[in-house]
Design a protein around this motif. Structure first.
Motif, PDB file in Angstrom:
ATOM      1  N   UNK A  55     -17.711   5.345  -0.633  1.00 56.40           N
ATOM      2  CA  UNK A  55     -17.304   6.069  -1.991  1.00 56.40           C
ATOM      3  C   UNK A  55     -16.313   7.066  -2.003  1.00 56.40           C
ATOM      4  N   UNK A  56     -15.223   6.518  -2.243  1.00 62.21           N
ATOM      5  CA  UNK A  56     -13.923   7.458  -1.949  1.00 62.21           C
ATOM      6  C   UNK A  56     -13.969   8.475  -3.075  1.00 62.21           C
ATOM      7  N   UNK A  57     -14.524   8.311  -4.350  1.00 63.44           N
ATOM      8  CA  UNK A  57     -14.560   9.301  -5.250  1.00 63.44           C
ATOM      9  C   UNK A  57     -15.468  10.464  -4.757  1.00 63.44           C
ATOM     10  N   UNK A  58     -16.448  10.355  -4.149  1.00 64.12           N
ATOM     11  CA  UNK A  58     -17.389  11.256  -3.481  1.00 64.12           C
ATOM     12  C   UNK A  58     -16.546  12.042  -2.387  1.00 64.12           C
ATOM     13  N   UNK A  75      -5.642  10.544  -8.023  1.00 66.11           N
ATOM     14  CA  UNK A  75      -5.539   9.365  -8.674  1.00 66.11           C
ATOM     15  C   UNK A  75      -4.838   8.183  -7.688  1.00 66.11           C
ATOM     16  N   UNK A  76      -3.607   8.711  -7.132  1.00 63.94           N
ATOM     17  CA  UNK A  76      -2.888   7.753  -6.221  1.00 63.94           C
ATOM     18  C   UNK A  76      -3.723   7.210  -5.110  1.00 63.94           C
ATOM     19  N   UNK A 111      -6.861   2.942  -2.813  1.00 63.02           N
ATOM     20  CA  UNK A 111      -8.143   2.359  -1.923  1.00 63.02           C
ATOM     21  C   UNK A 111      -8.631   1.324  -2.818  1.00 63.02           C
ATOM     22  N   UNK A 112      -8.983   1.349  -3.868  1.00 58.02           N
ATOM     23  CA  UNK A 112      -9.599   0.259  -5.031  1.00 58.02           C
ATOM     24  C   UNK A 112      -8.687  -0.961  -4.738  1.00 58.02           C
ATOM     25  N   UNK A 153       0.994  -1.347   0.027  1.00 60.69           N
ATOM     26  CA  UNK A 153       0.061   0.039   0.030  1.00 60.69           C
ATOM     27  C   UNK A 153       0.780   1.220   0.132  1.00 60.69           C
ATOM     28  N   UNK A 154       2.261   1.126  -0.213  1.00 63.54           N
ATOM     29  CA  UNK A 154       3.000   2.260  -0.052  1.00 63.54           C
ATOM     30  C   UNK A 154       2.676   2.888   1.304  1.00 63.54           C
ATOM     31  N   UNK A 155       2.664   4.151   1.110  1.00 68.55           N
ATOM     32  CA  UNK A 155       2.490   5.100   2.372  1.00 68.55           C
ATOM     33  C   UNK A 155       1.027   5.630   2.306  1.00 68.55           C
TER      34      UNK A 155
END
Length: 174
Positions: free
Chosen positions: A114-117, A146-147, A152-153, A42-44
């Motif tokens: 809903x992370x987009x929201x 985008x990151x 998250x997805x 997941x990087x940071x």
């Protein structure tokens, strides 16, 4: 070398086998080597994802599920994975885990976010958005939206697959 969040989805039997290997090995080697297809870097992103959800006003139930998805739980003793010279996460806190039942619950709650929201609640200017999120996002290639959406997805899909396969998750920083 950057320290990044790592996750592995494994059967409980694999964890038991690693514990047994550590107990039987003269130097405590658990022979920890989960398949690459069942690991996620997941990087940071975890701290940044949490910050986005806080800024977007995500409710406590879902925010706590997100936290648990990246922090794990200490109910499963993983001390044998944190023993020198074979520690899997020597640069961060001790490894943690989630049981298959916990994975199923977290997966269900992550699927409802809903992370987009939540990202849409940020200012449209990337620099301004990055400054709200915290230190580091301004340097993300492609921008923080985008990151974070990509990570998250990946996290949500990783949990969904682990839940469907009734696997537990081990989490560590490396």
């Amino acid at each position: 070398m950057a320290v990044t969040q790592q996750l592995a989805r494994i059967p409980a039997e694999y964890l038991t086998s690693c514990q047994q290997s550590a107990d039987e090995s003269p130097d405590g080697d658990p022979h920890w080597d989960p398949p690459t297809a069942d690991t996620l870097d997941l990087d940071w992103a975890p701290t940044l994802l949490e910050r986005i959800c806080e800024l977007g006003g995500l409710d406590d139930v879902h925010l706590n599920a997100l936290r648990q998805s990246t922090e794990g739980d200490v109910a499963i003793d993983l001390g044998f994975l944190n023993t020198h010279p074979h520690a899997i996460g020597p640069f961060g806190p001790a490894p943690t885990a989630l049981s298959a039942a916990q994975v199923a619950r977290v997966s269900e709650l992550l699927s409802q976010i809903d992370l987009t929201a939540l990202l849409a609640a940020l200012p449209t200017d990337e620099t301004e958005a990055a400054s709200l999120i915290g230190d580091g996002p301004a340097r993300i290639v492609g921008g923080p939206r985008k990151y974070l959406l990509g990570h998250f997805n990946a996290l949500r899909e990783f949990y969904r697959d682990a839940s469907q396969r009734h696997l537990l998750l081990v989490l560590w920083w490396d």
